[in-house]
Design a protein around this motif. Structure first.
Motif, mmCIF file in Angstrom:
data_model
loop_
_atom_site.group_PDB
_atom_site.id
_atom_site.type_symbol
_atom_site.label_atom_id
_atom_site.label_comp_id
_atom_site.label_asym_id
_atom_site.label_seq_id
_atom_site.Cartn_x
_atom_site.Cartn_y
_atom_site.Cartn_z
ATOM 1 N N ALA A 79 0.807 -1.218 0.000
ATOM 2 C CA ALA A 79 0.000 0.000 0.000
ATOM 3 C C ALA A 79 0.838 1.264 0.000
ATOM 4 O O ALA A 79 0.307 2.366 -0.190
ATOM 5 N N CYS A 80 2.139 1.147 0.187
ATOM 6 C CA CYS A 80 3.024 2.307 0.263
ATOM 7 C C CYS A 80 3.153 2.978 -1.105
ATOM 8 O O CYS A 80 3.488 2.313 -2.101
ATOM 9 N N VAL A 81 2.912 4.297 -1.153
ATOM 10 C CA VAL A 81 3.014 4.986 -2.440
ATOM 11 C C VAL A 81 4.440 4.940 -2.972
ATOM 12 O O VAL A 81 4.654 4.853 -4.194
ATOM 13 N N MET A 104 -2.829 0.497 -4.944
ATOM 14 C CA MET A 104 -2.327 -0.833 -4.599
ATOM 15 C C MET A 104 -2.861 -1.877 -5.582
ATOM 16 O O MET A 104 -2.126 -2.774 -6.013
ATOM 17 N N LYS A 105 -4.126 -1.743 -5.947
ATOM 18 C CA LYS A 105 -4.726 -2.663 -6.910
ATOM 19 C C LYS A 105 -4.048 -2.550 -8.275
ATOM 20 O O LYS A 105 -3.806 -3.568 -8.947
ATOM 21 N N ARG A 106 -3.742 -1.331 -8.705
ATOM 22 C CA ARG A 106 -3.073 -1.127 -9.997
ATOM 23 C C ARG A 106 -1.640 -1.646 -9.979
ATOM 24 O O ARG A 106 -1.131 -2.137 -10.993
ATOM 25 N N SER A 107 -0.985 -1.519 -8.837
ATOM 26 C CA SER A 107 0.422 -1.894 -8.738
ATOM 27 C C SER A 107 0.630 -3.406 -8.699
ATOM 28 O O SER A 107 1.669 -3.899 -9.153
ATOM 29 N N ALA A 108 -0.329 -4.131 -8.147
ATOM 30 C CA ALA A 108 -0.135 -5.556 -7.875
ATOM 31 C C ALA A 108 0.261 -6.372 -9.108
ATOM 32 O O ALA A 108 1.241 -7.134 -9.058
ATOM 33 N N TYR A 138 -7.811 9.695 0.974
ATOM 34 C CA TYR A 138 -6.458 9.184 0.757
ATOM 35 C C TYR A 138 -6.447 7.664 0.774
ATOM 36 O O TYR A 138 -5.849 7.028 -0.108
ATOM 37 N N ARG A 139 -7.106 7.067 1.748
ATOM 38 C CA ARG A 139 -7.080 5.609 1.831
ATOM 39 C C ARG A 139 -7.773 4.969 0.629
ATOM 40 O O ARG A 139 -7.327 3.941 0.123
ATOM 41 N N ASP A 140 -8.856 5.584 0.153
ATOM 42 C CA ASP A 140 -9.529 5.057 -1.038
ATOM 43 C C ASP A 140 -8.590 5.070 -2.240
ATOM 44 O O ASP A 140 -8.513 4.088 -3.004
ATOM 45 N N GLN A 141 -7.887 6.189 -2.422
ATOM 46 C CA GLN A 141 -6.959 6.278 -3.547
ATOM 47 C C GLN A 141 -5.753 5.346 -3.344
ATOM 48 O O GLN A 141 -5.220 4.793 -4.314
ATOM 49 N N GLN A 142 -5.343 5.190 -2.110
ATOM 50 C CA GLN A 142 -4.240 4.290 -1.796
ATOM 51 C C GLN A 142 -4.609 2.851 -2.160
ATOM 52 O O GLN A 142 -3.792 2.109 -2.741
ATOM 53 N N LEU A 143 -5.826 2.434 -1.841
ATOM 54 C CA LEU A 143 -6.289 1.081 -2.177
ATOM 55 C C LEU A 143 -6.360 0.886 -3.693
ATOM 56 O O LEU A 143 -5.997 -0.177 -4.208
ATOM 57 N N GLU A 144 -6.814 1.906 -4.401
ATOM 58 C CA GLU A 144 -6.881 1.817 -5.862
ATOM 59 C C GLU A 144 -5.482 1.713 -6.453
ATOM 60 O O GLU A 144 -5.249 0.927 -7.389
#
Length: 391
Positions: free
Chosen positions: A287-289, A360-364, A352-358
């Motif tokens: 989850a880390c940017v 994380m999903k894109r990065s996986a 922020y957390r909503d965008q962070q989760l999105e």
């Protein structure tokens, strides 16, 4: 930096699978399942045995019309992603030339400062194409397709007579330089990818690392980060609001390269104190940017031995992470068409957390694909043969 032997062995995994040609199929890149990778009991001899069963008897061949089309598409994709960050006046009037990145653009300047993508050469380097390991590019010529100013191909390819002749990206190039050193470097970054993928996400950091960098209680010296940014971005909040945000609940930052830029007075507020580089191996989380931004760095370490569409995917995710990073900061980036994520408010922290989760999903899938690409290099027969001869 000395990488512990256990991490290198963990990275040099034994993947006894048929050699795949899926790396040249753009559509199927992220669909490939990654097998369970054992972390112990796979020494160099086992890896060589694995590679001997995995080696393909027939080279993958791309005809010139096919690979030039893919290379042009990659070039245009990278250009579109970087165009907004290029210095005004650097590009040619037709809009097709690459320019250098603007150091005053907060969304793109991290590419210069963190990843050394400097000047036209830096941006054009990202735009040069490779199909990945062991794919013959038929009728490709070094002078025309690599050395030329407008050449489409990345460097480090070698001539081959296989598949009718052309150029190929082979691990023999790495072997000719220093297979042992590359094994250590690749082993480290492969381990970072795997640990990040396996760790639980930290979803309560709220991007406060940027606030910690400019934290300044009464009597403290001006933080270095604030001095650095003063000519680039104005603050959108007061110093008192910055201090209050840092002091209210503390900081949950896990990223070593962010923590080292904290203002000295902010360090005690972080739940992780006194971190060293080796701590990255246990703390990096999906989850880390910054972990998402660093996918570009990790991809660049192994270029051109990965398919360039994967490099472009990493660039895309990295830029998305940077936008969130800057939006959640205490700076005003409205001049660069970036609305703030006001983490100093309860509503902003939810956003922020909503965008962070999105993110994380894109990065996986990009992280998983990079992990597989590192495995492909580390188990390549030419690379392992050179490793064996160096022992």
């Amino acid at each position: 930096m000395t990488v512990p032997r256990v991490l290198i062995l963990r990275a040099l995994v034994c993947v006894c699978l048929p050699a795949s040609t899926a790396w040249v199929q753009v559509a199927s890149l992220h669909a490939m399942p990654r097998p369970h990778l054992p972390s112990r009991g796979c020494g160099l001899r086992a890896l060589q045995a694995c590679a001997s069963t995995a080696a393909s008897t027939q080279p993958v061949v791309l005809e010139r019309e096919d690979w030039t089309s893919r290379a042009e598409a990659h070039r245009m994709r990278v250009l579109e992603m970087l165009r907004g960050g290029m210095r005004v006046g650097d590009a040619k009037p037709d809009g097709t030339e690459f320019g250098g990145l603007d150091p005053a653009n907060p969304i793109y300047n991290f590419l210069l400062d963190y990843y050394n993508i400097r000047g036209r050469k830096g941006t054009k380097r990202l735009a040069r194409w490779s199909p990945g390991l062991n794919v013959v590019l038929r009728d490709a010529e070094y002078d025309r397709d690599v050395d030329a100013i407008n050449g489409l191909l990345a460097r480090k390819c070698v001539p081959t007579e296989e598949g009718g002749g052309g150029l190929v990206y082979s691990a023999r190039h790495l072997a000719a330089v220093d297979a042992g050193q590359f094994a250590k470097t690749f082993g480290w970054y492969r381990s970072i990818l795997q640990v990040t993928e396996e760790n639980q996400p930290v979803l309560n950091c709220f991007g406060l690392h940027e606030w910690a960098m400019v934290y300044r209680p009464a009597g403290a010296e001006v933080p270095a980060s604030l001095e650095y940014q003063k000519d680039v971005l104005p603050l959108r909040v007061s110093q008192d609001e910055i201090n209050e945000a840092v002091e209210r609940t503390g900081i949950q930052c896990t990223h070593v390269d962010a923590i080292r830029f904290f203002a000295p007075s902010a360090t005690p507020f972080n739940v992780h104190a006194g971190l060293e580089r080796e701590d990255q191996m246990r703390l990096e989380n999906p989850a880390c940017v910054h972990a998402s931004m660093d996918l570009l760095k990790i991809a660049m370490k192994i270029v051109p031995f990965i398919p360039s569409n994967l490099l472009a995917d990493a660039l895309e995710v990295s830029l998305a992470a940077r936008r969130l990073d800057v939006a959640a900061s205490p700076y005003d980036a409205s001049a660069f068409h970036l609305a703030p994520v006001k983490i100093e408010t309860a509503e902003g922290r939810i956003e922020y957390r909503d965008q962070q989760l999105e993110l994380m999903k894109r990065s996986a899938p990009v992280r998983t694909a990079l992990l597989r690409a590192y495995d492909d290099v580390l188990r390549d027969p030419a690379f392992l043969s050179a490793r064996a001869s160096s022992h």
